[in-house]
Design an enzyme around this catalytic site. Structure first.
Site, PDB file in Angstrom:
ATOM      1  N   ARG A  56      19.042 -25.468  -2.134  1.00  0.00           N
ATOM      2  CA  ARG A  56      18.464 -26.896  -2.576  1.00  0.00           C
ATOM      3  C   ARG A  56      17.518 -26.554  -3.816  1.00  0.00           C
ATOM      4  O   ARG A  56      17.694 -27.453  -4.702  1.00  0.00           O
ATOM      5  CB  ARG A  56      17.411 -27.411  -1.317  1.00  0.00           C
ATOM      6  CG  ARG A  56      18.261 -27.498  -0.269  1.00  0.00           C
ATOM      7  CD  ARG A  56      19.107 -28.715  -0.058  1.00  0.00           C
ATOM      8  NE  ARG A  56      20.490 -28.332  -0.717  1.00  0.00           N
ATOM      9  CZ  ARG A  56      21.372 -27.670  -0.179  1.00  0.00           C
ATOM     10  NH1 ARG A  56      21.242 -27.152   1.024  1.00  0.00           N
ATOM     11  NH2 ARG A  56      22.459 -27.359  -0.960  1.00  0.00           N
ATOM     12  N   HIS A 108       5.539 -34.487   2.224  1.00  0.00           N
ATOM     13  CA  HIS A 108       6.289 -33.252   3.034  1.00  0.00           C
ATOM     14  C   HIS A 108       6.603 -31.926   2.139  1.00  0.00           C
ATOM     15  O   HIS A 108       7.395 -31.148   2.463  1.00  0.00           O
ATOM     16  CB  HIS A 108       7.651 -33.896   3.271  1.00  0.00           C
ATOM     17  CG  HIS A 108       7.465 -35.056   4.311  1.00  0.00           C
ATOM     18  ND1 HIS A 108       8.322 -36.010   4.415  1.00  0.00           N
ATOM     19  CD2 HIS A 108       6.261 -35.205   5.082  1.00  0.00           C
ATOM     20  CE1 HIS A 108       7.874 -36.858   5.482  1.00  0.00           C
ATOM     21  NE2 HIS A 108       6.790 -36.531   5.653  1.00  0.00           N
ATOM     22  N   CYS A 119      -2.143 -16.329   4.072  1.00  0.00           N
ATOM     23  CA  CYS A 119      -3.259 -16.872   3.283  1.00  0.00           C
ATOM     24  C   CYS A 119      -3.085 -18.163   2.799  1.00  0.00           C
ATOM     25  O   CYS A 119      -4.039 -18.710   2.085  1.00  0.00           O
ATOM     26  CB  CYS A 119      -3.755 -15.780   2.284  1.00  0.00           C
ATOM     27  SG  CYS A 119      -2.851 -15.838   0.947  1.00  0.00           S
ATOM     28  N   CYS A 138       3.874 -12.194  -0.181  1.00  0.00           N
ATOM     29  CA  CYS A 138       2.738 -12.833  -1.214  1.00  0.00           C
ATOM     30  C   CYS A 138       1.978 -11.920  -1.837  1.00  0.00           C
ATOM     31  O   CYS A 138       1.729 -10.746  -1.565  1.00  0.00           O
ATOM     32  CB  CYS A 138       1.655 -13.312  -0.030  1.00  0.00           C
ATOM     33  SG  CYS A 138       0.147 -13.926  -0.918  1.00  0.00           S
ATOM     34  N   GLY A 176      13.300 -46.964  -0.941  1.00  0.00           N
ATOM     35  CA  GLY A 176      14.230 -45.663  -0.204  1.00  0.00           C
ATOM     36  C   GLY A 176      13.953 -44.964   0.767  1.00  0.00           C
ATOM     37  O   GLY A 176      14.284 -43.624   0.877  1.00  0.00           O
ATOM     38  N   THR A 177      13.485 -45.491   1.891  1.00  0.00           N
ATOM     39  CA  THR A 177      13.135 -44.876   3.045  1.00  0.00           C
ATOM     40  C   THR A 177      13.404 -45.565   4.336  1.00  0.00           C
ATOM     41  O   THR A 177      13.262 -46.836   4.508  1.00  0.00           O
ATOM     42  CB  THR A 177      11.521 -44.311   3.187  1.00  0.00           C
ATOM     43  OG1 THR A 177      11.279 -43.905   4.515  1.00  0.00           O
ATOM     44  CG2 THR A 177      10.663 -45.487   3.092  1.00  0.00           C
TER      45      THR A 177
END
Ligand code: NAD
Length: 234
Positions: A56, A108, A119, A138, A176-177
């Site tokens: 994505r 989101h 962390c 990390c 658009g939801t």
């Protein structure tokens, strides 16, 4: 606090070529959402989940903002703090249209970022695979990295900001939801003026609660919506 609250969802980016959940019948680009977007996805299906977000992220590079993103960015520039733009989208199309990152709330998460599972440091990796960032560990504490995306069933820290904006909102604009994730009805009930733009009716939205309803593409509705917001604030 802003007088106008604009809440957008996947439908806003649909005309830029990013599929919505709804249009893909519970799949997102052929992946089962319950496998790759759930609170236990990293525990049970780590490889496929990381691969899904790598894909994505990579495809986002070629996606361009559409007219609706661009008009909303211009509106926010014109009215500043009088407008709050809050999106459920994890893409960066508002930012590509010129919106400073701090001027928009991504409820989101944000696709081009990864976050440390230990962390909670956040790193922007742009369109690269998660492995390319210090082999997926990390750089600060060597904890495992994950996409900076809120999965179903996880806490969404930015919801607090949404609640704050609802309190002072005088005009609520939904673009658009489907309202399946955010309880759009309860916000519309609380606000005197409201505008709804989707392609069609949604089971989760009572459109009688809205002052104006546009069941057309966002790029077709956006001029009228921006005119209404401008008149409201002028
Ligand atoms: P949804 O898929 O549940 O609903 C999409 C809504 O957009 C529908 O009501 C549909 O009528 C409307 N729509 C479709 N095309 C449109 C267009 N051209 N113009 C106007 N409206 C249009 O999406 P949702 O409500 O945002 O919820 C799904 C969740 O999926 C969110 O949490 C979001 O984070 C995530 N998601 C994000 C993206 C993205 O970042 N672009 C894409 C897919 C899913």
């Amino acid at each position: 606090m802003a007088k106008v609250l604009i809440l957008s969802g996947a439908g806003l980016s649909a005309e830029s070529g990013i599929s919505t959940f709804r249009d893909s019948g519970g799949l997102w680009e052929e992946y089962d959402i319950s496998i790759v977007c759930n609170h236990d996805s990293l525990e049970n299906n780590e490889k496929i989940t990381l691969e899904f977000y790598d894909k994505r992220r990579e495809e986002l590079q070629s996606k361009e903002p559409n007219k609706a993103h661009k008009r909303l960015v211009a509106l926010k520039k014109a009215f500043g703090d009088e407008i709050a733009i809050i999106t459920q989208n994890v893409d960066n199309l508002f930012e590509k249209a010129g919106m400073p990152r701090e001027d928009i709330i991504h409820l989101h998460g944000f696709m081009t970022e990864v976050i440390c599972r230990e962390c909670h440091s956040i790193f922007d990796i742009s369109y690269a695979k998660i492995e390319s960032c210090n082999t997926g560990m990390c750089p600060s504490c060597l904890g495992k990295l994950r996409p900076n995306i809120v999965f179903f069933g996880e806490q969404a820290p930015m919801y607090e900001k949404l609640s704050e904006h609802i309190q002072d909102c005088e005009l609520f604009v939904v673009i658009g939801t489907s309202g399946e994730v955010i309880a759009v009805n309860s916000i519309a009930r609380h606000v005197r003026n409201s505008i709804l733009n989707n392609l069609e009716e949604s089971e989760a939205i009572d459109d009688t609660l809205f002052s104006k309803v546009h069941y057309i593409k966002a790029t077709e509705a956006i001029d009228t919506i921006c005119d209404d917001i401008t008149s409201f604030l002028s």
